[in-house]
Design a protein around this motif. Structure first.
Motif, short mmCIF file in Angstrom:
data_model
loop_
_atom_site.label_atom_id
_atom_site.label_comp_id
_atom_site.label_asym_id
_atom_site.label_seq_id
_atom_site.Cartn_x
_atom_site.Cartn_y
_atom_site.Cartn_z
N GLU A 49 -16.07 20.00 -1.68
CA GLU A 49 -15.60 19.35 -2.91
C GLU A 49 -15.17 17.91 -2.67
OE1 GLU A 49 -13.01 21.39 -5.55
OE2 GLU A 49 -13.95 23.32 -5.20
N TYR A 78 -20.83 16.20 -10.97
CA TYR A 78 -21.87 17.22 -10.78
C TYR A 78 -23.23 16.75 -11.31
CZ TYR A 78 -18.29 20.38 -9.12
OH TYR A 78 -17.30 20.94 -8.37
N ALA A 108 -15.58 22.44 -14.53
CA ALA A 108 -14.57 21.92 -13.60
C ALA A 108 -13.50 21.11 -14.33
CB ALA A 108 -15.23 21.08 -12.53
N VAL A 151 -12.47 17.32 -5.98
CA VAL A 151 -13.54 16.37 -6.31
C VAL A 151 -12.89 15.07 -6.80
CG1 VAL A 151 -15.50 15.90 -7.84
CG2 VAL A 151 -15.17 18.21 -6.92
N THR A 192 -21.21 26.09 -6.77
CA THR A 192 -21.16 24.95 -5.86
C THR A 192 -21.87 25.29 -4.55
OG1 THR A 192 -19.01 24.39 -6.81
CG2 THR A 192 -19.59 23.28 -4.77
#
Ligand code: PHE
Length: 467
Positions: free
Chosen positions: A69, A84, A98, A250, A413
């Motif tokens: 991440e 993403y 997310a 992230v 993921t």
């Protein structure tokens, strides 16, 4: 690709140092999960054995997911919504998930943060003993303080709103001036507090029995089923505790400087998180033992442990009011540094998507959280008869995020990185701040094979086994 360029942000949206990044990420990781949930799971699943399983999972499974991440965040330099899509056009929908997860978790986390704030205030103002006793509710029944407190709407609302505003203030100050500064001050204080309280509780009469119960593996009635449950419980605890699949890593990854080592940072964040969890256990298990005269059962009190059992334990120990006050200050700090990471994730996504200023995005998130959070507050009082799939609002939000959305996002993921864009996507980013990726081989095996299996296990186990 922008992987070798230094990410440039305009409004101070970058951590000023690696230490700042580590403390902020560790601040997110260290939360209610470490202090309240970890000790009672360890006590429940065979003490030392659980700890061993947990540590093995942390350096393999946790390491892999956290590193992935952070690398996605830093490589794309975007908030979760954009990140993403940048990794792969067809996977942009993961960004929405997310962003939705922290948006759903933040409100109820702030409700619990409000409860902690209330307890902290009670102990600091010398009313700690009240929280250990019973009160009479409006129906004239005698109930314990905690259920009385959450069972009426006004006070929990006040503390929830104060807690939410506290978060908003930090977020409005920005990444370097808000999150980084707050983490740099609060995290060392948190470590000092937890070490100090642990040393004190270990000197209590009868505490040693608790330490043995907590640290020594207990293989009594050991069965394959128990092993399976222990691994599943440790994996899902780890997953939650490391703030995985909430979009947080992230987001924070996107603020990380290109020259800093991701691999080293992940190891340090994990060490921090696991260290605090272990220390919290050294406070809670022995002191509950000492209080209950060597009875392990009291540690298994589940959710009531922190708000009902512990105040009684503090009541019975010398200097209990002081220790209780320090303990609830500790929990408040841990909760605050976690919830600011949630809020930042949502705020940054809104800023990027709708081109809003930080302040405006923050106001939007506060309003949204007020509405959703009030459902959780009132779910215990005014609307306590209302059920969503047989759950109260707070439990419902907790369930759909922790048990469904987060494991699914993490599974996707793994598929995205392991099979679609391939592990080189992450490996190149790791190598950007460092000459060598030491755990590269393990990483490949974990992300392609082991982690997906673990995620499926976390997803399906609750349907088959009763914990
Ligand atoms: N990692 C946190 C904990 O252990 C969980 C969490 C993080 C919850 C961030 C919300 C936001 O409690």
């Amino acid at each position: 690709m922008n992987s070798n360029k230094k990410t440039v942000f305009d409004n101070g949206n970058v951590f000023g140092s690696r230490l700042g990044f580590i403390l902020a990420a560790a601040g997110s990781a260290v939360g209610l999960g470490n202090i309240w949930r970890f000790p009672y799971l360890a006590a429940k699943y065979g003490g030392g054995f659980f700890l061993l399983v947990y540590i093995i999972l942390a350096i393999t499974f946790g390491f892999t997911l956290m590193l992935t991440e952070i690398a996605i965040g830093r490589r794309t330099g975007k908030s979760v919504l954009g990140a993403y899509t940048s990794v792969h056009k067809g996977f942009g929908f993961m960004g929405w998930a997310a962003a939705a997860i922290p948006a759903l978790v933040l409100p109820y986390y702030c409700v619990i943060g409000g409860w902690v704030l209330k307890y902290m205030t009670m102990f600091i103002t010398g009313q700690g003993h009240v929280t250990a006793g019973e009160i009479t509710n409006t129906a004239g029944e005698n109930i314990d303080f905690f259920n009385g407190f959450i069972g009426e709407p006004v006070q929990p609302t006040i503390f929830f709103v104060i807690y939410l505003i506290l978060n908003a203030v930090v977020i409005m100050l920005g990444v370097q001036n808000g999150i980084e500064k707050v983490s740099k001050v609060l995290m060392p204080v948190l470590v000092l507090l937890i070490i100090g309280i642990a040393i004190y509780t270990l000197t209590l009469n009868g505490a040693f029995e608790g330490v043995k119960y907590y640290l020594l593996p207990n293989f009594e009635d050991f069965t394959v089923e128990k092993l399976f449950k222990t691994v599943a419980a440790a994996a899902s605890q780890l997953f939650y505790s490391m703030s995985i699949a909430m979009g947080i890593l992230v987001t924070f990854g996107s603020y990380m400087r290109k020259q800093d080592s991701i691999e080293k940072s992940v190891r340090q964040i994990e060490l921090f998180d696991t260290g605090v969890a272990l220390l919290a256990g050294l406070i809670i298990v022995p002191s509950v033992f000492a209080f209950s005269g060597g009875e392990g059962g009291a540690v298994n009190a589940g959710p009531g442990l922190m708000f009902i059992t512990l105040p009684k334990v503090f009541q019975s120990m010398p200097f209990g009011d002081l220790i209780g006050a320090l303990f609830f200050i500790l929990v408040s700090l841990a909760a605050l540094t976690s919830s600011i990471s949630l809020m930042e994730t949502v705020v940054s996504a809104i800023m990027e998507k709708f081109k809003l200023t930080r302040t405006k995005a923050c106001i939007v998130v506060v309003l949204l959280s007020l509405v959703l959070g009030m459902l959780s507050v009132l779910g215990y009082s005014t609307w306590s008869d209302f059920r969503l799939f047989d759950m109260q609002f707070l439990d419902f939000f907790d369930y759909i995020t922790n048990s469904l959305m987060m494991p699914l996002l993490a599974l996707l993921t793994c598929i995205l990185i392991g099979y679609i864009v391939k592990t080189t996507y992450v490996e190149e980013e790791v190598l950007c701040g460092e000459k060598k990726f030491r755990m590269q081989f393990m990483y490949r095996v974990m992300i392609r094979f082991v982690c997906p299996v673990c995620m499926v296990m976390i997803l399906v186990t609750p349907f088959f086994v009763k914990f």
